[in-house]
Design a protein around this motif. Sequence first.
Motif, mmCIF file in Angstrom:
data_model
loop_
_atom_site.group_PDB
_atom_site.id
_atom_site.type_symbol
_atom_site.label_atom_id
_atom_site.label_comp_id
_atom_site.label_asym_id
_atom_site.label_seq_id
_atom_site.Cartn_x
_atom_site.Cartn_y
_atom_site.Cartn_z
ATOM 1 N N LYS A 117 0.816 -1.191 0.001
ATOM 2 C CA LYS A 117 -0.062 0.072 -0.099
ATOM 3 C C LYS A 117 0.869 1.355 0.131
ATOM 4 C CE LYS A 117 -3.571 2.480 2.555
ATOM 5 N NZ LYS A 117 -4.509 2.403 3.903
ATOM 6 N N ASN A 118 1.949 1.364 0.718
ATOM 7 C CA ASN A 118 2.690 2.434 0.940
ATOM 8 C C ASN A 118 3.607 2.542 -0.492
ATOM 9 O OD1 ASN A 118 1.801 3.128 3.299
ATOM 10 N ND2 ASN A 118 3.364 2.345 4.537
ATOM 11 N N LEU A 119 4.210 1.342 -0.943
ATOM 12 C CA LEU A 119 4.922 1.710 -2.041
ATOM 13 C C LEU A 119 4.087 2.086 -3.187
ATOM 14 C CD1 LEU A 119 6.867 -1.948 -1.881
ATOM 15 C CD2 LEU A 119 7.954 0.552 -1.572
ATOM 16 N N PHE A 120 2.850 1.655 -3.584
ATOM 17 C CA PHE A 120 2.056 2.050 -4.494
ATOM 18 C C PHE A 120 1.783 3.499 -4.306
ATOM 19 C CE2 PHE A 120 0.249 -2.361 -5.101
ATOM 20 C CZ PHE A 120 0.955 -2.623 -6.400
ATOM 21 N N GLN A 121 1.410 4.066 -3.047
ATOM 22 C CA GLN A 121 0.865 5.293 -2.725
ATOM 23 C C GLN A 121 2.278 6.192 -3.043
ATOM 24 O OE1 GLN A 121 -0.380 5.251 1.299
ATOM 25 N NE2 GLN A 121 -2.516 5.084 0.431
ATOM 26 N N GLU A 122 3.395 5.851 -2.623
ATOM 27 C CA GLU A 122 4.523 6.623 -2.798
ATOM 28 C C GLU A 122 4.940 6.745 -4.300
ATOM 29 O OE1 GLU A 122 7.725 5.255 -0.357
ATOM 30 O OE2 GLU A 122 6.732 5.645 1.417
ATOM 31 N N ALA A 123 4.606 5.609 -5.020
ATOM 32 C CA ALA A 123 4.718 5.814 -6.488
ATOM 33 C C ALA A 123 3.765 6.512 -7.253
ATOM 34 C CB ALA A 123 5.192 4.296 -6.998
ATOM 35 N N GLY A 124 2.775 6.867 -6.889
ATOM 36 C CA GLY A 124 1.393 7.356 -7.353
ATOM 37 C C GLY A 124 0.673 6.353 -8.157
ATOM 38 N N VAL A 125 0.652 5.038 -8.051
ATOM 39 C CA VAL A 125 -0.004 3.991 -8.573
ATOM 40 C C VAL A 125 -1.428 4.177 -8.393
ATOM 41 C CG1 VAL A 125 -0.148 1.687 -9.334
ATOM 42 C CG2 VAL A 125 2.036 2.559 -8.697
ATOM 43 N N PRO A 126 -2.379 4.393 -9.170
ATOM 44 C CA PRO A 126 -3.839 4.369 -8.983
ATOM 45 C C PRO A 126 -4.418 3.127 -8.573
ATOM 46 C CG PRO A 126 -3.343 5.267 -11.095
ATOM 47 C CD PRO A 126 -2.267 4.811 -10.664
ATOM 48 N N PRO A 127 -5.464 3.271 -7.721
ATOM 49 C CA PRO A 127 -6.006 2.020 -7.182
ATOM 50 C C PRO A 127 -6.475 0.957 -7.967
ATOM 51 C CG PRO A 127 -6.793 3.971 -5.992
ATOM 52 C CD PRO A 127 -5.947 4.662 -7.272
ATOM 53 N N THR A 141 -1.998 -5.450 -10.584
ATOM 54 C CA THR A 141 -0.893 -5.342 -10.623
ATOM 55 C C THR A 141 -0.442 -6.857 -10.158
ATOM 56 O OG1 THR A 141 -0.259 -3.127 -10.027
ATOM 57 C CG2 THR A 141 1.513 -4.604 -9.760
ATOM 58 N N PRO A 142 0.520 -7.670 -11.004
ATOM 59 C CA PRO A 142 1.108 -8.933 -10.517
ATOM 60 C C PRO A 142 2.043 -8.887 -9.459
ATOM 61 C CG PRO A 142 1.778 -8.619 -12.657
ATOM 62 C CD PRO A 142 0.931 -7.496 -12.528
ATOM 63 N N LEU A 143 1.678 -9.976 -8.414
ATOM 64 C CA LEU A 143 2.691 -10.220 -7.349
ATOM 65 C C LEU A 143 3.359 -11.583 -7.710
ATOM 66 C CD1 LEU A 143 0.716 -9.196 -4.231
ATOM 67 C CD2 LEU A 143 2.054 -7.821 -5.927
ATOM 68 N N VAL A 144 4.532 -11.606 -7.681
ATOM 69 C CA VAL A 144 5.481 -12.871 -7.978
ATOM 70 C C VAL A 144 5.992 -13.566 -6.654
ATOM 71 C CG1 VAL A 144 7.326 -13.663 -9.099
ATOM 72 C CG2 VAL A 144 6.276 -11.885 -10.277
ATOM 73 N N PHE A 145 5.580 -14.704 -6.326
ATOM 74 C CA PHE A 145 6.115 -15.299 -5.229
ATOM 75 C C PHE A 145 6.991 -16.651 -5.498
ATOM 76 C CE2 PHE A 145 2.064 -13.542 -4.514
ATOM 77 C CZ PHE A 145 1.941 -12.956 -2.919
ATOM 78 N N ILE A 146 7.805 -17.131 -4.734
ATOM 79 C CA ILE A 146 8.598 -18.381 -4.532
ATOM 80 C C ILE A 146 7.881 -19.038 -3.393
ATOM 81 C CG2 ILE A 146 10.395 -19.585 -4.344
ATOM 82 C CD1 ILE A 146 11.978 -17.410 -5.852
ATOM 83 N N ASP A 147 7.069 -20.186 -3.888
ATOM 84 C CA ASP A 147 6.261 -20.991 -2.580
ATOM 85 C C ASP A 147 5.386 -19.749 -2.308
ATOM 86 O OD1 ASP A 147 7.650 -23.332 -2.857
ATOM 87 O OD2 ASP A 147 9.320 -22.493 -1.559
ATOM 88 N N ASP A 160 7.259 -5.993 -12.379
ATOM 89 C CA ASP A 160 8.831 -5.705 -12.751
ATOM 90 C C ASP A 160 9.448 -4.398 -12.055
ATOM 91 O OD1 ASP A 160 7.704 -3.896 -14.339
ATOM 92 O OD2 ASP A 160 8.030 -4.585 -16.181
ATOM 93 N N ARG A 161 8.634 -3.945 -10.914
ATOM 94 C CA ARG A 161 9.037 -2.596 -10.468
ATOM 95 C C ARG A 161 9.802 -2.961 -9.164
ATOM 96 N NH1 ARG A 161 5.114 2.160 -10.434
ATOM 97 N NH2 ARG A 161 6.772 3.789 -10.012
ATOM 98 N N TRP A 162 9.473 -3.686 -8.321
ATOM 99 C CA TRP A 162 10.199 -3.947 -6.969
ATOM 100 C C TRP A 162 10.425 -5.229 -6.844
ATOM 101 C CZ3 TRP A 162 5.481 -0.931 -6.313
ATOM 102 C CH2 TRP A 162 5.539 0.273 -6.161
ATOM 103 N N PHE A 163 11.759 -5.600 -6.333
ATOM 104 C CA PHE A 163 12.109 -6.983 -6.229
ATOM 105 C C PHE A 163 12.855 -7.026 -4.714
ATOM 106 C CE2 PHE A 163 12.446 -5.720 -10.585
ATOM 107 C CZ PHE A 163 11.862 -6.770 -11.007
ATOM 108 N N GLU A 164 12.742 -8.291 -4.249
ATOM 109 C CA GLU A 164 13.484 -8.679 -2.939
ATOM 110 C C GLU A 164 14.942 -8.918 -3.636
ATOM 111 O OE1 GLU A 164 13.134 -9.923 0.480
ATOM 112 O OE2 GLU A 164 11.180 -9.192 0.494
ATOM 113 N N LEU A 165 15.842 -8.475 -2.723
ATOM 114 C CA LEU A 165 16.963 -8.482 -3.108
ATOM 115 C C LEU A 165 17.707 -9.937 -3.472
ATOM 116 C CD1 LEU A 165 19.978 -7.150 -3.538
ATOM 117 C CD2 LEU A 165 20.531 -7.487 -1.280
ATOM 118 N N ASP A 166 17.413 -11.032 -2.621
ATOM 119 C CA ASP A 166 17.669 -12.415 -2.836
ATOM 120 C C ASP A 166 17.108 -13.027 -4.416
ATOM 121 O OD1 ASP A 166 19.034 -12.575 -0.618
ATOM 122 O OD2 ASP A 166 17.413 -13.651 0.749
#
Length: 170
Positions: free
Chosen positions: A110-120, A126-132, A140-146
Motif C-alpha cells: 500500500k505504501n509503495l504504491f501510494q509513494e509511486a502514485g499508482v492508481p488504485p 498488478t501481478p505479484l510474484v511469489f516463490i512458494d 517488474d517494479r520492486w524486487f526482493e534482493l535475493d
Amino acid sequence: RDHGLRAPSEDALARIESEVLLAAVDAQPCLPIDTHEVRRYRATLYALPALAPAPQPGFIDWRDSDTLDLPPGCGQLTAQDPPPMPLRVAFPQGGEHLRPGVASHSRSLKNLFQEAGVPPWVRVRTPLVFIDDKLVAVADRWFELDFQTQCARHGWSYRWQRPPELVEPL
C-alpha cells in the motif's frame, strides 16, 4: 477526442463534475459513461475503457513458458526464457509486504504504491510474484534482493506488459 471518445452530454458533464471532480479527496470515484469509465486519482482525470473485474484471489503457476497470460485486464508477464525456478503469481489482496532491493526493512505494498502514485485500479491488477508463499517481486517494479540476485545469476528477467487502458490520463 484525443482518446477516440465522443464528447459527453451535458448530463454526463454535470455527473462528472458532481460525482468525480467533487468527490471526497480520499474517494475512488468511478463513473461509467457509455463503454468507458471516468475516474479521478490525485487531481487527474482518467477516461478508461470499462475495466474487467479485479482478479480473484489465488495463484497462477509460471513454470514452463516464457509468457504468462494474466486474467482479463491484467496483461501478461513476458521473458526471454521460462523462469529458472517455479514461480507463482497472484494479485494484491491487502496486507502484503516486501523488502525492496537493499532496504533494511519491509514495506507495505500500500505504501509503495501510494509513494509511486499508482492508481488504485492499477494496484489491484498488478501481478505479484511469489516463490512458494514468499512475495519476491511486484510486477517488474520492486524486487526482493535475493530474488533479484537469483535472476541475475541465471541471466533471467521478465517484463509486465500491462494493458494501456490502465494508465491513460485525460
